[in-house]
Design an enzyme around this catalytic site. Structure first.
Site, mmCIF file in Angstrom:
data_model
loop_
_atom_site.group_PDB
_atom_site.id
_atom_site.type_symbol
_atom_site.label_atom_id
_atom_site.label_comp_id
_atom_site.label_asym_id
_atom_site.label_seq_id
_atom_site.Cartn_x
_atom_site.Cartn_y
_atom_site.Cartn_z
ATOM 1 N N ASP A 167 0.762 -1.061 -0.052
ATOM 2 C CA ASP A 167 -0.035 -0.058 0.114
ATOM 3 C C ASP A 167 0.873 1.305 -0.034
ATOM 4 O O ASP A 167 1.949 1.361 0.643
ATOM 5 C CB ASP A 167 -0.956 -0.026 1.308
ATOM 6 C CG ASP A 167 -2.061 1.032 1.032
ATOM 7 O OD1 ASP A 167 -3.071 0.463 0.918
ATOM 8 O OD2 ASP A 167 -1.903 2.271 1.099
ATOM 9 N N ASN A 219 -13.039 -3.545 2.210
ATOM 10 C CA ASN A 219 -14.241 -2.549 2.248
ATOM 11 C C ASN A 219 -14.969 -2.552 1.183
ATOM 12 O O ASN A 219 -14.490 -2.463 -0.040
ATOM 13 C CB ASN A 219 -13.602 -1.062 2.227
ATOM 14 C CG ASN A 219 -12.855 -0.796 3.611
ATOM 15 O OD1 ASN A 219 -13.080 -1.315 4.708
ATOM 16 N ND2 ASN A 219 -11.395 -0.167 3.422
ATOM 17 N N GLN A 260 -14.264 2.258 1.029
ATOM 18 C CA GLN A 260 -13.646 1.651 0.003
ATOM 19 C C GLN A 260 -13.348 3.172 -1.013
ATOM 20 O O GLN A 260 -14.190 3.999 -1.107
ATOM 21 C CB GLN A 260 -14.397 0.958 -0.992
ATOM 22 C CG GLN A 260 -13.791 0.365 -2.380
ATOM 23 C CD GLN A 260 -14.485 -0.751 -3.014
ATOM 24 O OE1 GLN A 260 -15.579 -1.124 -2.652
ATOM 25 N NE2 GLN A 260 -14.135 -1.413 -4.006
ATOM 26 N N SER A 261 -12.141 3.470 -1.563
ATOM 27 C CA SER A 261 -11.758 4.734 -2.279
ATOM 28 C C SER A 261 -11.223 3.874 -3.644
ATOM 29 O O SER A 261 -11.299 5.124 -4.755
ATOM 30 C CB SER A 261 -10.797 5.326 -1.678
ATOM 31 O OG SER A 261 -9.569 4.655 -1.493
ATOM 32 N N VAL A 262 -10.941 2.832 -3.803
ATOM 33 C CA VAL A 262 -10.537 2.376 -5.273
ATOM 34 C C VAL A 262 -11.296 1.141 -5.589
ATOM 35 O O VAL A 262 -11.428 0.282 -4.704
ATOM 36 C CB VAL A 262 -9.004 1.833 -5.116
ATOM 37 C CG1 VAL A 262 -8.773 1.288 -6.608
ATOM 38 C CG2 VAL A 262 -8.029 2.992 -4.789
ATOM 39 N N HIS A 305 -10.068 -5.295 -3.412
ATOM 40 C CA HIS A 305 -8.757 -5.556 -2.740
ATOM 41 C C HIS A 305 -9.025 -6.020 -1.608
ATOM 42 O O HIS A 305 -9.979 -5.616 -0.861
ATOM 43 C CB HIS A 305 -7.922 -4.409 -2.983
ATOM 44 C CG HIS A 305 -8.651 -3.144 -2.412
ATOM 45 N ND1 HIS A 305 -9.426 -2.523 -3.254
ATOM 46 C CD2 HIS A 305 -8.493 -2.210 -1.356
ATOM 47 C CE1 HIS A 305 -9.881 -1.291 -2.744
ATOM 48 N NE2 HIS A 305 -9.345 -1.135 -1.446
ATOM 49 N N HIS A 365 -6.884 -5.984 2.041
ATOM 50 C CA HIS A 365 -5.790 -5.295 2.842
ATOM 51 C C HIS A 365 -5.396 -6.549 3.551
ATOM 52 O O HIS A 365 -5.943 -7.182 4.485
ATOM 53 C CB HIS A 365 -6.247 -4.233 3.577
ATOM 54 C CG HIS A 365 -6.882 -3.028 2.940
ATOM 55 N ND1 HIS A 365 -6.347 -1.730 2.910
ATOM 56 C CD2 HIS A 365 -8.121 -2.583 2.646
ATOM 57 C CE1 HIS A 365 -7.030 -0.908 2.119
ATOM 58 N NE2 HIS A 365 -8.126 -1.478 1.878
#
Ligand code: AMP
Length: 116
Positions: A33, A89, A96-98, A102, A104
């Site tokens: 990250d 997320n 969630q931003s992308v 994914h 983590h």
């Protein structure tokens, strides 16, 4: 959610953007990250275009399981096989931003519970 292949992780998969890759196989890619929240903070992403975990169809359940296996493999390889946390997320309200699925992988510090 519709998948937008202009997202940053799709660009990492196409090698348009550099990432610190720690694991790769035919189904997934794992990289550090860029803004780590723990001493170990790696993201495991599928090569398939899935925006959010809850969007994956039943036919991709094996791929979802593979991502969990790969996350554990990353933790083991990085020397944190004894204690790590996986976070996924789903949706902006959940953080969630992308919008490319994914997982983590977080380890290397005390991880409080419940999470925020
Ligand atoms: P989330 O908020 O669950 O969608 O997580 C997205 C994560 O992607 C965040 O922890 C970001 O720090 C990380 N991130 C964003 N851009 C990059 C990048 N170019 N390389 C590596 N990690 C990134």
């Amino acid at each position: 959610m519709n998948y937008d292949d202009g997202n940053v992780f799709a660009r990492i998969l196409r090698r348009e953007i550099r990432a610190a890759i720690v694991y790769e196989d035919d189904r997934c890619l794992a990289f550090r990250d860029i803004d780590p929240k723990a001493p170990l903070h790696v993201l495991v992403i599928p090569k398939a275009p899935i925006a959010c975990v809850g969007d994956a169809p039943l036919a991709q359940r094996e791929l979802l399981g593979h991502l969990l296996w790969a996350a554990g493999e990353v933790a083991r390889r990085e020397g944190h096989g004894d204690a790590f946390r996986l976070v996924v997320n789903h949706g902006a309200a959940a953080g969630q931003s992308v919008f490319h699925l994914h997982v983590h992988v977080l380890a290397g510090r005390a991880l409080g519970w419940p999470p925020g």
